[in-house]
Design a protein around this motif. Sequence first.
Motif, mmCIF file in Angstrom:
data_model
loop_
_atom_site.group_PDB
_atom_site.id
_atom_site.type_symbol
_atom_site.label_atom_id
_atom_site.label_comp_id
_atom_site.label_asym_id
_atom_site.label_seq_id
_atom_site.Cartn_x
_atom_site.Cartn_y
_atom_site.Cartn_z
ATOM 1 N N LEU A 30 0.786 -1.680 -0.196
ATOM 2 C CA LEU A 30 -0.195 -0.279 -0.070
ATOM 3 C C LEU A 30 0.862 0.892 0.315
ATOM 4 O O LEU A 30 -0.073 2.336 -0.446
ATOM 5 N N LYS A 31 1.689 1.067 0.822
ATOM 6 C CA LYS A 31 2.549 2.373 0.881
ATOM 7 C C LYS A 31 3.521 2.686 -0.232
ATOM 8 O O LYS A 31 3.708 3.595 -0.714
ATOM 9 N N LYS A 32 4.025 1.271 -1.660
ATOM 10 C CA LYS A 32 4.136 2.047 -2.675
ATOM 11 C C LYS A 32 3.267 2.658 -3.800
ATOM 12 O O LYS A 32 3.843 3.059 -4.679
ATOM 13 N N VAL A 33 1.784 2.108 -3.209
ATOM 14 C CA VAL A 33 1.532 3.262 -4.365
ATOM 15 C C VAL A 33 1.117 4.048 -4.069
ATOM 16 O O VAL A 33 0.734 5.632 -4.670
ATOM 17 N N ALA A 34 1.342 4.469 -2.914
ATOM 18 C CA ALA A 34 1.104 5.728 -2.083
ATOM 19 C C ALA A 34 2.239 6.633 -2.795
ATOM 20 O O ALA A 34 1.938 7.945 -3.159
ATOM 21 N N ALA A 35 3.583 6.101 -2.515
ATOM 22 C CA ALA A 35 4.968 6.783 -3.026
ATOM 23 C C ALA A 35 4.383 6.550 -5.363
ATOM 24 O O ALA A 35 5.145 7.482 -5.120
ATOM 25 N N MET A 36 3.919 5.916 -5.062
ATOM 26 C CA MET A 36 3.639 6.415 -6.590
ATOM 27 C C MET A 36 3.175 7.401 -7.556
ATOM 28 O O MET A 36 2.883 8.437 -7.951
ATOM 29 N N SER A 37 2.433 8.373 -6.127
ATOM 30 C CA SER A 37 1.256 9.808 -6.634
ATOM 31 C C SER A 37 0.472 9.908 -7.257
ATOM 32 O O SER A 37 0.970 10.229 -8.067
ATOM 33 N N PRO A 38 -0.061 8.403 -6.975
ATOM 34 C CA PRO A 38 -1.515 8.322 -8.054
ATOM 35 C C PRO A 38 -2.256 9.645 -8.348
ATOM 36 O O PRO A 38 -2.271 10.790 -7.443
ATOM 37 N N ASP A 39 -2.293 10.333 -9.444
ATOM 38 C CA ASP A 39 -3.167 11.834 -9.588
ATOM 39 C C ASP A 39 -4.624 11.334 -9.859
ATOM 40 O O ASP A 39 -5.344 10.099 -9.319
ATOM 41 N N LEU B 207 -5.242 6.085 6.647
ATOM 42 C CA LEU B 207 -3.713 7.503 6.145
ATOM 43 C C LEU B 207 -4.209 7.388 4.438
ATOM 44 O O LEU B 207 -5.063 7.969 3.925
ATOM 45 N N VAL B 208 -3.420 5.893 3.913
ATOM 46 C CA VAL B 208 -3.247 5.623 2.813
ATOM 47 C C VAL B 208 -4.536 5.973 1.966
ATOM 48 O O VAL B 208 -4.895 6.713 0.411
ATOM 49 N N ALA B 209 -6.225 5.215 2.467
ATOM 50 C CA ALA B 209 -7.303 4.684 1.587
ATOM 51 C C ALA B 209 -7.694 6.142 2.053
ATOM 52 O O ALA B 209 -8.356 6.272 0.476
ATOM 53 N N LYS B 210 -7.685 7.097 2.625
ATOM 54 C CA LYS B 210 -8.236 8.344 2.327
ATOM 55 C C LYS B 210 -7.728 9.301 1.598
ATOM 56 O O LYS B 210 -8.198 9.391 1.249
#
Length: 700
Positions: free
Chosen positions: A58-67, A95-98
């Motif tokens: 999930l942190k990898k997803v956040a690190a990708m900075s999705p638009d 936090l990431v889900a939000k």
Amino acid sequence: MTGLRRALGLFVSVVAVSATSSAFAPSFAYAPDELSDTFAAAIELLHRGKKTEALAELKKVAAMSPDQKSAYALWTSRDYADWRDLLVEGGDFELVAKRLIELARVERKAVANDKDTILALVKTATTSEDAAERRQATRTLSADHGTYAVPYLLPLLADEGDDDRRVLAMHALSQLGGEAAVATAVAMKSDNAVLRRNAAYVLGNLGSAYGTGALQQAAASDEDPVVREAASGSLKRLGANGSALASFLAAGDAYWRRSDAALLRGEAGEVVWDWKDGQLVGTAIPRALYGSEMSKRAFYDALRVDPNSTQALAGLARAFVDGQTRIDAMGAAGQDVSAWKDAAGATLIAVNGAGVEALDLALSSSVAAGDASTASALCRVLGPLAPTATSGLRSALASKDGAIHSEAAVALAHVAARSGTPAGAEVIGALGHSVQREALRLALVVDSDPARANAVAEALRGMGAYATVADNSILGLTILHRAPALDVVFVADTLADVTTAQVIDELKGNERTANVPVIVLTSDEEGTAGTYGDRIAGTSTGAADLDAVKPALEAALTGDRALALSLASRSAEALAHLGNADDFGPALSGLAVATVRDDATAIPAMAALGARGTGAQAPALLAALTDEARSEGVRAAAGAALARVVGRDGTALDADAVTKVEAVVRSEAPMPVREAAARVLGSLQIDPAARTKLLEKLRG
């Protein structure tokens, strides 16, 4: 995906994120499939109980900075249960889900009110010969457009020439679910009886307190018997009992509480509906104000049913105050609230016009609900109006919430001063506590380098700020979103988990923190300043280089802390105006502490000490009088108060203290200060010979 879409608003009240601009995009790119696959892997691992591995993905997803578009694609590709699992897990999962949910919401908002797209879908949903096409069009209307589709479906309910299309339009409205309830209920105000009848049928499938109220009102009083019959049938299907008044009161209360009963799993809404010129008209509204505005509308409907309802008046007053406090908070956070400023005058008129009984009932319910902002504001309204200590003010004084308790004490002190009755020891004690309350400067340092972070925090503490350190950005953002206020945020130019740009974007995208100054810790100050421009307040190399933080620590306080300062000042003023019926003992130590506070608090505190202080507080007054760094107003007030204390207690000043007062009289201080000091000397209880000697010294 209908349920997931409606649940969106429930989870974004803490985190508000704007899309990452291209200037701050990560240096690497990723394929859409990579983002989707990584997110899917996180969900799968979580379902298998491998939480550590799931969080890493999930942190990898956040690190990708999705638009916004990417987040929206994730949103629509997963079932609501998946998002719910992330949110209920809490911590970094939440936090990431939000963050992803809010990014998706912003994208959905951009496409939700597309007229041409909605019209095309409505046509397919109500005219296509292919049942599968109709179902898909209806699902898309629900998932992508929600409440914005209602104005395009409602006119079809009045079409008597095409029964099939009318029935399909009613079915589509029913499939929109809760988002259609309010707009359809508003349509019950139409002059077209056919539209009212069919809207009543639809409301029987939607089920909401507000819609139920509209049905009950129609069943009881609609001029058309067919509409009354349709409304009664829908109420029977819903199993709804009671009256329209009770339902509207329940709806108004639910909207004020922001409860799921009104907001349907958290969809706060960004448009309110009115029936004008024979059609449904929407008005855009900030999400933060939606609950307050809908609460007002529900209570107004309750008053139309029963103009004598004190509960409705109380609810209306509470909703007005709630809305105004939110507008003030939005303005303090730097948002443009000019379009809503006119509401301030309307609020004052409406709230005062509700009457003491309704205001007191509104206060009691706000205290019971723990709504500190609304309850505190209602205390401020009741203070000048209530002829006696009301039950609502007494319940507020008993509250464990410090703000409510203190505001009630100020209000009750005003009531006591006007009526000439004792305020009571509890009120006096509360005022004495409030008057010495301080508002701290708060800082957050987000840095993966613990030595540098702790050194900066220690230096900030030396500058009078309370500093918290976070060694990673996820922890930092968690603190950020839960902190009541922040004066400055330090963030390192390199972080271990996400980019500095992401942290800044989260700060600037949150209405609560958009104006918090950000200072980047870096060894390349020039390069960093060029990269972030006016998005940051400055740069710093570390604890020895903190010039950039000084403007932030010197800026005026806002929000709750500004209110705390105001409360301290008003508490001191309330004490200063109380009569002799109360024992000031519980407040005297607090008043003495307040003499070192800002002028707005110190001066009325000194006035109160002048009226009721003892020799024990004389040193605090003397210190203010003789302090050349204090303002002329404070020093003069200190002298005037000290003179009154000395007049009551001849032993309040020893010989050394008298010498200090004499020095002020002979100094180059402003004349009002010297005159006040002279009054202290004039109040001394000394024999004629000693006074003659004193006058000789002063003349010399």
